[in-house]
Design a protein around this motif. Sequence first.
Motif, mmCIF file in Angstrom:
data_model
loop_
_atom_site.group_PDB
_atom_site.id
_atom_site.type_symbol
_atom_site.label_atom_id
_atom_site.label_comp_id
_atom_site.label_asym_id
_atom_site.label_seq_id
_atom_site.Cartn_x
_atom_site.Cartn_y
_atom_site.Cartn_z
ATOM 1 N N PHE A 132 0.833 -1.207 0.000
ATOM 2 C CA PHE A 132 0.000 0.000 0.000
ATOM 3 C C PHE A 132 0.868 1.258 0.000
ATOM 4 O O PHE A 132 0.539 2.236 -0.657
ATOM 5 N N ARG A 133 1.968 1.232 0.730
ATOM 6 C CA ARG A 133 2.852 2.407 0.785
ATOM 7 C C ARG A 133 3.426 2.710 -0.605
ATOM 8 O O ARG A 133 3.504 3.865 -1.017
ATOM 9 N N ARG A 134 3.804 1.686 -1.339
ATOM 10 C CA ARG A 134 4.305 1.901 -2.700
ATOM 11 C C ARG A 134 3.195 2.415 -3.621
ATOM 12 O O ARG A 134 3.439 3.207 -4.518
ATOM 13 N N TYR A 135 1.974 1.962 -3.381
ATOM 14 C CA TYR A 135 0.837 2.336 -4.221
ATOM 15 C C TYR A 135 0.301 3.730 -3.873
ATOM 16 O O TYR A 135 -0.024 4.512 -4.766
ATOM 17 N N LEU A 136 0.201 4.052 -2.580
ATOM 18 C CA LEU A 136 -0.405 5.315 -2.139
ATOM 19 C C LEU A 136 0.606 6.421 -1.866
ATOM 20 O O LEU A 136 0.240 7.584 -1.776
ATOM 21 N N GLY A 137 1.844 6.062 -1.664
ATOM 22 C CA GLY A 137 2.893 7.057 -1.454
ATOM 23 C C GLY A 137 2.773 7.803 -0.131
ATOM 24 O O GLY A 137 2.584 7.202 0.923
ATOM 25 N N GLU A 138 2.846 9.129 -0.203
ATOM 26 C CA GLU A 138 2.918 9.972 0.995
ATOM 27 C C GLU A 138 1.647 9.963 1.834
ATOM 28 O O GLU A 138 1.680 10.383 2.998
ATOM 29 N N LYS A 139 0.537 9.511 1.301
ATOM 30 C CA LYS A 139 -0.708 9.463 2.075
ATOM 31 C C LYS A 139 -0.544 8.621 3.339
ATOM 32 O O LYS A 139 -1.193 8.868 4.349
ATOM 33 N N MET A 140 0.326 7.628 3.271
ATOM 34 C CA MET A 140 0.493 6.713 4.411
ATOM 35 C C MET A 140 1.437 7.260 5.464
ATOM 36 O O MET A 140 1.529 6.703 6.551
ATOM 37 N N ASP A 141 2.144 8.339 5.174
ATOM 38 C CA ASP A 141 3.078 8.906 6.138
ATOM 39 C C ASP A 141 2.375 9.488 7.364
ATOM 40 O O ASP A 141 3.004 9.699 8.395
ATOM 41 N N ARG A 142 1.089 9.731 7.258
ATOM 42 C CA ARG A 142 0.330 10.353 8.348
ATOM 43 C C ARG A 142 -0.183 9.357 9.378
ATOM 44 O O ARG A 142 -0.846 9.741 10.324
#
Length: 125
Positions: free
Chosen positions: A31-41
Motif C-alpha cells: 500500500f505504501r508503494r501504491y499510495l505514497g505519501e498518504k500513508m506517512d500520516r
Amino acid sequence: MRGPTLPQSLPAWRTRAQMFDDVIAWDLGTFRRYLGEKMDRFDFAVIDVPHSDPAPWEEGVPLGRVIPFERPSKLEARIIFYRMPILEEANRHPSARMFIHEVVTNHLASALGEYPEDIDYMSPR
C-alpha cells in the motif's frame, strides 16, 4: 534429542504471531508503494486482542481500530489490527490471505476517508 532441530535463521522457526506480522507488514508495504505519501500520516500496530469491550456501534469483536491523535501531531491516527480476532474470522473464509487484505484495506480506507475500492491495489482499474 534436546535443543532446537532448526536454526533460528530459517523461516520455519518463526512463530505464528511473527508470520501474521509479516503478512500485515507486506500488505502495508505494498500500500505504501501504491499510495505514497498518504500513508506517512499514520502509525500501525498489531495487538493480539482488543484491550476493551466493543464500542456500541461495533458488532461482535472488532478486527481493528483507527484511533485518531489529537492536534498538533505529525501523525493523524494509529491503525491497530487485532491478530487473534482476524485469524479466527479468516479461518471461516475460503482465502484467509484475501480476508486479511480486505481488513487492512477497509481500515486504511476508513483512516484516509476514502472508499476501499478506490485505494485497493488489487482492484481492477
